[in-house]
Write a protein that holds these residues in place. Structure first.
Motif, PDB file in Angstrom:
ATOM      1  N   VAL A 267      37.734  39.413  44.656  1.00  0.00           N
ATOM      2  CA  VAL A 267      36.323  39.658  44.144  1.00  0.00           C
ATOM      3  C   VAL A 267      35.464  38.509  43.576  1.00  0.00           C
ATOM      4  N   SER A 268      34.343  38.554  43.239  1.00  0.00           N
ATOM      5  CA  SER A 268      33.514  37.708  42.854  1.00  0.00           C
ATOM      6  C   SER A 268      33.695  37.568  41.256  1.00  0.00           C
ATOM      7  N   PHE A 269      33.960  36.083  40.713  1.00  0.00           N
ATOM      8  CA  PHE A 269      34.014  35.827  39.442  1.00  0.00           C
ATOM      9  C   PHE A 269      33.258  34.484  39.438  1.00  0.00           C
ATOM     10  N   LYS A 270      32.130  34.550  38.359  1.00  0.00           N
ATOM     11  CA  LYS A 270      31.108  33.396  38.204  1.00  0.00           C
ATOM     12  C   LYS A 270      30.713  33.001  39.472  1.00  0.00           C
ATOM     13  N   ASP A 271      30.515  33.720  40.244  1.00  0.00           N
ATOM     14  CA  ASP A 271      29.777  33.477  41.693  1.00  0.00           C
ATOM     15  C   ASP A 271      30.695  32.542  42.649  1.00  0.00           C
ATOM     16  N   GLN A 272      32.230  32.866  42.576  1.00  0.00           N
ATOM     17  CA  GLN A 272      32.917  32.487  43.508  1.00  0.00           C
ATOM     18  C   GLN A 272      34.001  33.298  43.849  1.00  0.00           C
ATOM     19  N   SER A 273      34.564  33.481  44.768  1.00  0.00           N
ATOM     20  CA  SER A 273      35.642  34.281  45.409  1.00  0.00           C
ATOM     21  C   SER A 273      36.935  33.791  44.658  1.00  0.00           C
ATOM     22  N   ALA A 274      37.513  34.923  44.084  1.00  0.00           N
ATOM     23  CA  ALA A 274      38.717  34.874  43.280  1.00  0.00           C
ATOM     24  C   ALA A 274      39.814  36.146  43.284  1.00  0.00           C
ATOM     25  N   PHE A 275      40.840  35.505  43.166  1.00  0.00           N
ATOM     26  CA  PHE A 275      41.896  36.547  43.076  1.00  0.00           C
ATOM     27  C   PHE A 275      41.955  37.494  41.873  1.00  0.00           C
ATOM     28  N   LYS A 276      42.057  38.554  41.697  1.00  0.00           N
ATOM     29  CA  LYS A 276      42.044  39.425  40.500  1.00  0.00           C
ATOM     30  C   LYS A 276      43.355  40.045  40.140  1.00  0.00           C
TER      31      LYS A 276
END
Length: 367
Positions: A267-276
């Motif tokens: 997903v997006s976290f703080k405008d960057q792609s991230a594993f959730k």
């Protein structure tokens, strides 16, 4: 006499055969499977299927199908053309078993694959076993069984990569983190967090308020530094509050505080792609952690205080190296329109003992 001569001839023929070098055969098999890895980066479907026989059994998703090489190449080539592989990491040394006559073998391994497919980030943790047969002097795959990791196993893989990024290890037994903090109204306050694998302790001084709170495996309590009053237990909300401030420990060992880790997509976290990665806290509410898709750096997490409260989003910033650890020196707490800033002025590793978590003596000086 002729029968005896025939037996002698057969015996001589067998005695002239070279003994089978099992280790060398394993190297031949490994070289064949390595072609598949090369094919991913070379975007070459023909190379991808070079180790396969003209047809083979494919076992996955509860089904067995027969695959034909000439039919499998075009869709695989289309997939490879659309996929940008960031990395393909073999998780273990391959397990290779070979029959005594070196005509049949199995190859087992697991891997993580990270890349961009059709401009979208993708991640898979997989394990597979291939059966190979010696055909015209070459090892060829005649059957492959593929399994993809469950969300819980994928979460463990991601968390291990995150620890690789921070250089965290079992040698870390405790953390001390002192922060200068700023509230949304520009009010200054101080926070000290102590953590180990089983206990957490928080001291916070803000204006006339000065409290010490301990949450642990065996006990919990709070202490008012100003009035010198002691309460022998913490409410569930206060326990959650204390644990939610263990930022550095949670960036390294979230499994110590939360359970049921599950990979919940990219997903997006703080405008960057991230594993959730979603956990469950002691009151069975979700706690969502985020790790950078590019390098597994811990980015932060979010908690849900209650049905009538906005979620709290914690972001880690300003990373530096400390005692061979990658640690952040700043964190922000965002709840609705309110933003709290924590700037860490003193971080210590392995300086605490059990008594550190039971003492009611304040470390933060009184204003």
């Amino acid at each position: 006499m002729k029968f005896l001569c025939s037996l002698l001839f057969i015996a001589v023929c067998f005695s002239c055969q070279k003994p089978i070098d099992i280790n060398q055969e394993k190297e031949y098999i490994k070289a064949q499977i390595d072609l598949v890895t090369q094919a991913h980066y070379n975007k070459d479907a023909n190379l991808f299927y070079q180790p396969n026989a003209s047809e083979w059994y494919d076992v996955r998703s509860g089904q067995i199908t027969t695959q034909h090489k000439e039919e499998a190449i075009p869709p695989t080539q289309a997939y490879l053309d659309q996929m940008e592989f960031k990395d393909m990491v073999m998780s273990d040394e391959p397990i290779i078993e070979i029959s005594e006559d070196a005509t049949l073998a199995t190859y087992s391994n697991s891997a993580t694959i990270r890349g961009i497919l059709n401009k979208a980030p993708v991640f898979w943790a997989v394990a597979w076993q291939s059966t190979l047969r010696k055909i015209n002097g070459e090892w060829k795959i005649i059957s492959t069984t593929n399994t993809e990791a469950t969300p819980s196993i994928s979460a463990k893989v991601i968390l291990n990569y995150a620890r690789d990024y921070t250089n965290a290890s079992d040698t870390i037994q405790s953390l001390y983190a002192m922060a200068k903090c700023k509230a949304p109204d520009n009010r200054d306050f101080k926070t000290l967090i102590l953590s180990n694998h089983k206990d957490s302790k928080m001291e916070q001084q803000s204006g006339a308020n000065h409290y010490i709170m301990k949450q642990g495996a065996q006990n919990s309590w709070s202490y008012n530094v100003n009035t010198k009053t002691h309460i022998d237990s913490l409410s569930t909300a206060t326990k959650t509050f204390v644990q939610g401030h263990e930022l550095h420990w949670l960036s390294l060992f979230p499994e110590d505080r939360f359970s049921k880790a599950s990979f919940d997509g990219i997903v997006s976290f703080k405008d960057q792609s991230a594993f959730k990665v979603t956990f469950e806290n002691q009151v069975k509410s979700p706690v969502n952690f985020y790790y950078a898709f590019e390098n597994y750096q811990p980015l932060g997490f979010e908690i849900f205080p209650g049905p009538d409260q906005d979620k709290v989003v914690i972001a880690f910033e300003n990373w530096e190296q400390l005692n061979n650890l990658n640690m952040f020196k700043k964190a922000t707490f965002t709840q609705g329109e309110e933003i709290f800033e924590y700037v860490f002025t003193d971080i210590k590793v392995n300086t605490l003992n059990d008594s550190s978590f039971e003492s009611t003596v304040n470390v933060i000086e009184q204003n």
